[in-house]
Write an enzyme that holds these catalytic residues in place. Structure first.
Site, PDB file in Angstrom:
ATOM      1  N   LYS A  64      -6.902   3.248  -3.750  1.00  0.00           N
ATOM      2  CA  LYS A  64      -7.337   3.246  -2.350  1.00  0.00           C
ATOM      3  C   LYS A  64      -7.587   4.676  -1.895  1.00  0.00           C
ATOM      4  CE  LYS A  64      -5.484   1.941   2.226  1.00  0.00           C
ATOM      5  NZ  LYS A  64      -4.365   1.271   2.930  1.00  0.00           N
ATOM      6  N   LYS A 112     -10.212   0.113  -2.891  1.00  0.00           N
ATOM      7  CA  LYS A 112     -10.189  -0.100  -1.453  1.00  0.00           C
ATOM      8  C   LYS A 112     -10.497   1.204  -0.713  1.00  0.00           C
ATOM      9  CE  LYS A 112      -7.109  -1.398   2.390  1.00  0.00           C
ATOM     10  NZ  LYS A 112      -5.771  -1.893   2.797  1.00  0.00           N
ATOM     11  N   ASP A 164       0.863  -1.186   0.000  1.00  0.00           N
ATOM     12  CA  ASP A 164       0.000   0.000   0.000  1.00  0.00           C
ATOM     13  C   ASP A 164       0.898   1.233   0.000  1.00  0.00           C
ATOM     14  OD1 ASP A 164      -1.674  -2.189   0.710  1.00  0.00           O
ATOM     15  OD2 ASP A 164      -3.073  -0.835   1.721  1.00  0.00           O
TER      16      ASP A 164
END
Length: 315
Positions: free
Chosen positions: A215, A251, A152
């Site tokens: 995300k 996400k 991430d």
């Protein structure tokens, strides 16, 4: 209306074409977007479908701990919870992944081995993203070498807001290369992007650079995930697939704390992107406390009465 496929290669080629591509994306109608998000949030799910929705949401959780006080013991305990969220209901699905800092990846990998739970690691000077590319790449390589299945990363929001789109693109591409076989989630930190148009541009920029996931947030900035912002990102991956044939994932992270909210997000996924995204490979929740409420609501569905925090494992 999505951009023409012919311009994608050109957009990656140089800064001028990239800027023209991103600024040429259709503007977001904020009133229409927020109205649709609010309307979809009122959709109800039949009782017979609610248990399946709760199980799906549980299977989509990236159970996360990203605190300076994290210890190997805390990570091991969190891994056990991800593997078996409700020990009294062993048929409960396991969570999708554990998300930790790079130095705790090795601990998490050893704990979840063979269970199907993945290990994700934040990297690239999380949460600010303010460091040199060399440091960001080294941070990523450290996590990958320790066994992370997913990375991430955070974009440099200062560079993005200054219009340095080529710089942001190059950094994402470099981190993608450093990931090897690990999937890359690109955190936009939408709460700092100020407008829906910027969220759309950042989403497309990440997709152009090779993001496997886009995300919303680090969870360290408010606002974090919101339904309207998630709608914009779902539209982006839907249009990307229509354009290229490649499916990418989304996400939302931060601020999603209860089962009711998670179901609202699942409705949005189905209606905006499509049912093909209703799978943990294509949609995740970044959360630390959401799993607790999902377990309690699942018990309620199975046993017919509300289960409070005193009766289940709550962190």
């Amino acid at each position: 209306m999505s951009p023409d496929q012919d311009v994608i290669g050109d957009a990656i080629a140089d800064e001028t074409r990239l800027r023209r591509f991103l600024t040429g994306l259709p503007a977001v109608d904020p009133v229409g977007l927020e109205l649709r998000a609010a309307n979809l949030a009122t959709r109800s799910i039949k009782k017979a479908s609610k248990l399946a929705a709760l199980d799906l949401a549980i299977s989509m959780v990236d159970l996360t701990t990203l605190e300076g006080a994290d210890t190997t013991g805390k990570v091991r305990n969190l891994c056990r919870k991800a593997i078996l969220p409700d020990p009294e209901q062993p048929e409960t699905p396991h969570a999708a992944a554990i998300c930790v800092y790079p130095d705790l990846v090795e601990t998490a990998v050893a704990e979840v081995k063979g269970t199907g739970v993945l290990v994700a690691s934040v990297a690239t000077a999380f949460p600010s993203g303010r460091s040199s590319l060399e440091v960001k790449v080294a941070d990523t390589e450290l996590a990958v070498a320790a066994g992370a299945d997913e990375i991430d990363m955070v974009i440099d929001r200062g560079a993005f807001l200054a219009g340095k789109y080529g710089l942001v693109l190059e950094q994402i591409q470099a981190i993608k290369a450093a990931c090897g076989s690990a999937r890359l989630k690109v955190i936009l930190e939408t709460g700092e992007l100020a407008t829906y148009d910027n969220v759309r541009r950042a989403s497309w920029l990440a997709l152009l650079a090779g993001a496997d996931f886009i995300k919303t947030s680090t969870g360290k900035v408010s606002p974090a995930a919101t339904l309207p912002v998630t709608h914009v990102m779902l539209q982006a991956v839907r249009d990307w697939r229509d354009l290229t044939g490649e499916q990418r994932a989304v996400k939302p992270a931060g601020g999603i704390r209860n089962a009711k909210d998670s179901i609202r997000y699942l409705v949005a996924v189905n209606e905006v992107a499509g049912p093909e995204w209703l799978d943990p490979h294509w949609f995740r929740f970044g959360a630390s406390s959401l799993l607790n409420d999902l377990i309690m609501q699942r018990r309620t569905q199975l046993e017919g009465h509300y289960w409070g925090a005193n009766y289940v494992t709550v962190d």
